[in-house]
Each structure stands twice: as C-alpha cells, then as structure tokens.
Design an enzyme around this catalytic site. Structure first.
Site, PDB file in Angstrom:
ATOM      1  N   ASP A 156       0.858  -1.193   0.000  1.00  0.00           N
ATOM      2  CA  ASP A 156       0.000   0.000   0.000  1.00  0.00           C
ATOM      3  C   ASP A 156       0.892   1.241   0.000  1.00  0.00           C
ATOM      4  OD1 ASP A 156       1.061  -0.101   2.525  1.00  0.00           O
ATOM      5  OD2 ASP A 156      -0.843  -0.445   3.539  1.00  0.00           O
ATOM      6  N   ASP A 157       0.320   2.389   0.224  1.00  0.00           N
ATOM      7  CA  ASP A 157       1.103   3.623   0.159  1.00  0.00           C
ATOM      8  C   ASP A 157       1.732   3.984   1.485  1.00  0.00           C
ATOM      9  OD1 ASP A 157       0.474   3.955  -2.496  1.00  0.00           O
ATOM     10  OD2 ASP A 157      -1.473   4.802  -1.978  1.00  0.00           O
TER      11      ASP A 157
END
Ligand code: WT7
Length: 687
Positions: free
Chosen positions: A553-554
């Site tokens: 994910d980020d």
C-alpha cells in the site's frame, strides 16, 4: 487503500532482492546450541507444536495461558471466538472472555510475591556515557507503579480513561504504562520524537485528560524540550477540542533546571517526584476482563489520520510473553536488550510486557545507538552481559557502514541470539550482523510482525536443525495461519508470491480502531473477504519459507517506522504555496526507504531552495523529524488517469531510477490524461 494494480507493482519492486538470495542456507550455529538451554529440542518439536497450535487451538492456548499468566479468575466460556468475514457481520476477536486478570499484576506483583523483588528489572542506560546509570529492581518498579497509580486515581483517572504518556525511553515510561494498567486506565504512549501537533491529535482523538511527560531529554548533543512540546500540544487541544481540556500534567525531572528550565502551570502541572513522595504507597489492583482494553497505540496508514489501534488485556500480554520466550529462546537469568523506544509497538511488547511478564532483566536505553560512536551498542551488550539483542535493519546498516573495527574492539561473548524487526533485512546486512556482530555464533532471528499483530507472526526459530536463510522471516509462529493470496483473493500454494494475509485470529491481534470500528474493517478486512490483510507482499519458496517483499500500500517504511503518505501529503498541501503533493517511497541505503515528495505549486509561485527548506520544516513541525521528506521534486503536474487518480506506480519508478528509468519500467502510460507529464517529470529529476 491503493488499487490492486498499484499493490501488485509495489510487491514486484521487492521481489528482485529476494530471488537473488533465496538459495543460501546457514544452519543455526553449533556454538549457540551448546552455549545455552533450549525450550525446544529441535525444529521438529517447533513444527509439532505449531501443528498442535493450529489443530487444537483451544487446548494449545489454554495451556499456554495457564503456564504463562496468573489469572484472578479463569474464563468459563469459549477460549476464543472470532469473525474475519465482513459478509457475516461485525469483525471481531475475543480471547478468554470472562476471565479476570491484571497486566501489571502479571508483570510485577506476582514476581515480587514469589520472592524476586530484588531482581533487576531494568538496567537503565542513559544518553551520555557519563550519565548516571540506574538499575531498577522489580520491587522498586512495583513501589513506583503503585504510588503513581494511586496518584492517578486521586486525580480522577478511572477504569477505561485514556492517559497520554510522552516520555523518553527511561524506566518512568514502563512505570507509567503499568500504573495505568494497574487501575484499568488505557495507556496512549506517544513517541517522544513526535511533534506537538502529532501529540495534540492523539490526545484529542483519545480524549485524554491527563498527560505524563518530562522536562526534556538529550538526543545525542541536542536538548529536546518535551514539556514545552506537551504545553504546546495542550494549547492546540484547547483551541480545537470543543472545550476538551488536559487538566493534569505530571512532569518527571530528567534534565533539571540548568539544562532545561520549564514553566509549571499552577493547578495543572505537578512534579513527578513530589507526586510520588506524597502518594499512597498502596494501590489495589483492578481486576480486568480479559477483553478490556489495555492500551491504544497510534499508527499510520495509507489514508487519513493515524489510527488508534486498541489492544486488549489477556490476549495481548499472553502473546507478548510467549513470543518473547520462544523467538529469543529466553531463559531465566538471561539479560535481554531490545533497542526500540517504548513509543513504538516493539517497545511495548519487547521492552515492557514480554520481558517483564517473563521476569527478565533487560536493558532500557535512552540514547542513540551510534552516539558517541558506532561501538555504543556493543559496549552496552558487553557492560550488562546481554544475551539477546533485538534491533532493526536500519541500525545494522549504519553500524555496518561505520566499519568492523567498532564491533571487533568490543568483546561480545555473552551474546547468544540476535534479533531484527521493522523491515525486510537485506542479505548483506543479515550477513554482516551474523558474521561480524555475532561472530557466526548467534542465530539471527528476523521477526515479521506489525503494530496490529501485537507480537511476532513469522520468525526463524532459533532451534537445532533449523536452516536459516538470510533475508527470510521464515516460519509462522504458533497459532498463526498465514496465506498468500493473488489479486482475485485466491489462496496460492508454495512456491508462490502474493498478498500476505492471516486466516484466523490469534491472541495478540488488535481488536479495533479507537472510535472507528468501521475503519478497522475497511482497512484490514474489506479487500480480501474472510482474511486479515497485512498490507505486505510476500513470497513463499519451495521449502515453505516466507520472504517479505515490503508494503503493497502507500505506506512508507522509514528506518522501520511507518509513515503514511497521506499524512505527509496533507502537511505539504497545508503550505499556502502548494497546490498538490504526492509522496512515494524511494530506496535509501541506511533508512531502507526514504520519503520522496512531488510538489506542484500554485500559479504564480516559483520553486526555490528556500521554499524546499520551508516545506521540509512544515512537515517536521506538523508530524516530526522522522517524516521529513528526503527529496522534494518540483512537478509542473502529476501523472493522473482520466478519472483523476494519481498513478503512483510511475512516481515510484521515477523516484527510484531518476533519468535512468526505462519505458518498460514505466509501463503503460497511455491511460494517462496527459502522458507528456511523465517526460517532464523525468526531465526535472534532481533539479
Ligand atoms: C510493517 C509494520 C512490528 C514492529 C516494527 C514495525 C514491516 C516489520 C519486518 C520484517 C519485513 C517487516 C512490514 C510491516 N516489517 N518487520 N522482519 N521483515 N518487513 O511496526 O510500524 O507496525 O510496521 O513493518 O512492512 O507491515 P509497524
């Protein structure tokens, strides 16, 4: 959460490193096997116990919990119940519900009652070599905890209230945590490196009325004025909090007036030593339900503000104790040293709860491991005859870079197990840690876990006949059923690569996000129905070893600490000149990942070095030094799809490869609204 496409591209970034090294096997050293006792005979016994933990979880965890913990009253219903499937209703986990116990009683009272009061709980190593080096026994810990607990009660703290703790890594930090636990208050430890802004956010979200802090602390050569930061946070809380007020502040005197003068606000502020001297030395234990919350700890995600993860009493402490015992092969009379700060989950589980529950003697270190020089850590090991040292890859890399002489000049005979946590350990760092740090005598235990999981999830068991693979977190811990899913959510069988998820509950899992259970379901349980999604990618090799490949994910992992891209972006955008910002990870030699920020300015504003500095300062003040961007890349525009979604995959590649990035690496850019933006960004790299 990022799109599956982004998640897959992030996962593949991490695979190259893994494939290069997957072949090497190193047996757990003979010298270690001879040097100590062992809880487990060999790897077969580990696997047998693991099998039992999955096939008969009730029996396994009931036995463990009776062996490891003292219960005031046993539970009468089911050992555990859970639902991981949002389609079947609310996601929850309950362990030993109805049982009664107290975390502080388990960490301190029972050891003192059993005659171990004079045992040292902590060797306290200060920042400076010349600092006074205190030791604290179990009896002294208990005395301080009881006094602080009764003082908190007297100041109105009740069961279920949340108390903020903003302290450096000194014994007063565990003392404060346990004082809360003793009276059923929920501790909310905020890392001392976080800013006033970050502290204010956490105080407000958890509605804390009481805060425990200190005047200041030395970090290397610098004074950090914690009390002043706490005061500033309280101002912010008051301004934003709709009348919410921090009305009690207990201040430990760490540096004194000479080094760090502070103002004390009448009625609100009190000195720790005065409070404790006057406090009732007796304070009865509050018997808690197994599922009552023990603490909240904030952690960043890819979107929104940090989440307050809630851990409950019995499951968490049991899991911390069991993992501490087996992952480090910890035995009575060993000296344990976890270098983490109690402001992170690693400190919660392996400075405070795990070691104290197992009645360990451990080192609590306030300073910087490279100050005054790169031999500090090894000197501490030698000074206290440390048997197990637990640290992070980022630190190993910085020590490695400083040179072998800092290690070899210090005897390290007492060391038996070396542990790491925080990010995937690159094989080069692994080999250095094993060969140089541990003289090839100590197994390296690379523990994969998260704030959410409470304790270790995947470990290389330090047992006879186990073959270590440098860079592999290796095998699941007792009770953990990991699965690897593809993007469709199908379970894969080895060898495979995909998204690392967990199929069933375990005692240490966090139960909810404070005040936002839906967010918890959304973040961890909605992408793949029926599974806990870790947010990490992984590969499982032919031998069944797990290799972590990094976040999908980020979330950026800076020196083993999680930084949410959204948080940094919103801080950058808060600057009046900034129109838009996108933050991605970049490879960093020491930190593992650095923070790379693309910034688009509003019309009429020009990039300058001064503005760069200002922007970095903005993030530092709003979040903390750890979130400061390493690079600010001026972007005339950001690459977006026609629907307006930023293509982070492209930004990550440019951050990594700069002008060397190839068109294959960039992938398909035809779906962009303005494909020419990509060439412009490459052109501006490094400018
Ligand atoms: C993330 C969790 C758990 C305490 C420290 C960080 C990464 C952690 C490893 C490891 C590969 C690791 C993961 C995970 N991570 N340990 N041994 N190998 N990756 O806690 O802030 O909750 O971060 O750290 O990406 O998801 P955290």
């Amino acid at each position: 959460m990022s799109s599956t496409e982004d998640m897959i591209s992030a996962m593949h970034d991490g695979l190259a490193e893994v494939s290069k090294e997957a072949g090497t096997k190193i047996p757990v050293p003979e010298a270690y096997l001879k040097a100590t006792k062992h809880h487990l005979k060999d790897v077969q016994e580990y696997l047998d116990l693991y099998k039992k933990s999955l096939e008969s979880p009730d029996t396994f965890w009931t036995e463990m919990s009776k062996e490891m913990l003292s219960w005031h009253q046993l539970w009468t219903g089911k050992t555990f119940e859970h639902n991981f499937d949002v389609r079947k209703g609310k996601v929850y986990s309950e362990w030993f519900k109805g049982g009664k116990l107290n975390a502080c009683y388990n960490a301190l009272d029972r050891h003192v009652e059993n005659g171990h009061g004079s045992q040292i709980a902590f060797y306290c190593e200060g920042n400076d070599l010349s600092d006074d080096h205190r030791t604290v026994t179990y009896a002294e810990m208990l005395d301080q905890v009881k006094r602080l607990a009764s003082a908190l009660k007297k100041r109105g703290v009740r069961k279920g209230d949340v108390v903020a703790i903003y302290l450096p890594n000194i014994p007063e930090l565990p003392i404060s945590m346990l004082a809360c636990a003793r009276i059923g208050a929920i501790h909310n430890v905020v890392f001392g490196g976080f800013s006033a802004e970050a502290l204010a956010g956490r105080i407000l979200d958890a509605q804390c009325r009481v805060i425990i802090t200190c005047d200041g602390v030395m970090r290397g050569n610098k004074v950090i004025e914690l009390k002043a930061l706490a005061d500033a946070a309280e101002e912010l809380v008051y301004e934003r909090g709709d009348g919410h007020l921090v009305d009690r502040q207990i201040v430990f005197k760490r540096l004194g007036e000479d080094k760090c003068p502070v103002g004390m606000k009448p009625k609100r502020d009190e000195w720790w030593h005065e409070v404790l001297a006057r406090a009732d030395p007796e304070c009865p234990v509050e018997w808690m339900d197994a599922e009552d919350p023990l603490f909240v700890l904030y952690t960043s995600g890819s979107t929104g503000k940090p989440k307050g993860l809630v851990h409950t009493t019995a499951g968490y402490i049991l899991y911390a104790a069991v993992t501490h015992k087996y992952a480090f092969n910890y035995h009575e009379n060993d000296v344990f040293f976890c270098t983490a700060d109690c402001g992170w989950i690693t400190g919660h589980s392996y400075v405070v709860y795990g070691p104290l529950l197992n009645r360990a003697t451990s080192v609590i270190f306030e300073g910087v491991p490279t100050y005054p020089d790169a031999s500090r850590l090894w000197q501490i090991c030698e000074k206290y005859k440390v048997n197990q040292m637990y640290t992070a890859p980022t630190l190993i890399r910085s020590l490695m870079r400083a040179g072998d002489k800092y290690v070899s000049k210090v005897p390290r005979d007492s060391l038996r197990v070396l542990g790491t946590v925080g990010e995937p350990i690159n094989p080069e760092a692994w080999n250095w840690f094993f060969n140089v740090g541990g003289d090839k005598r100590c197994p390296v235990v690379d523990t994969w876990w998260q704030t959410e999981t409470g304790g270790h999830m995947i470990i290389p068991p330090p047992v006879k006949d186990f073959q270590m693979k440098p860079g592999a977190a290796s095998f699941p811990f007792f009770g953990i059923e990991p699965v690897v899913l593809n993007e469709k959510g199908e379970e894969l069988s080895k060898p495979c690569e995909g998204f690392l998820c967990i199929k069933r509950s375990w005692p240490g899992i966090h139960r909810t996000v404070l005040n936002d259970h839906e967010r918890m379901e959304q973040v961890y349980f909605s992408t793949f129905k029926g599974y806990y999604m870790s947010g990490d990618g992984c590969r499982v090799d032919e031998d069944g070893y797990y290799w972590l490949t990094g976040r999908v994910d980020d979330v950026i992992n800076v020196s083993g600490h999680r930084i949410g891209t959204a948080e940094v972006e919103s801080s950058l955008v808060s600057h009046p000149y900034v129109a838009e910002a996108a933050v991605v990870p970049m490879p960093h030699d020491i930190k593992g990942q650095g923070i790379y920020a693309y910034v688009t300015l509003r019309d009429g504003f020009e990039p300058s070095e001064e503005l760069r500095k200002e922007l970095r300062q903005t993030v530092r003040v709003e979040i903390g030094a750890i979130a400061t961007p390493d690079v600010i890349h001026w972007a005339p525009a950001l690459p977006k799809t026609r629907s307006g979604k930023i293509m982070r995959r492209i930004l990550r590649k440019i951050a990594e490869k700069g002008t060397q990035v190839s068109s294959e690496e960039l992938g398909d850019i035809s779906t962009l609204a303005e494909p020419q933006v990509v060439a412009q960004l490459i052109e501006l790299y490094g400018k």
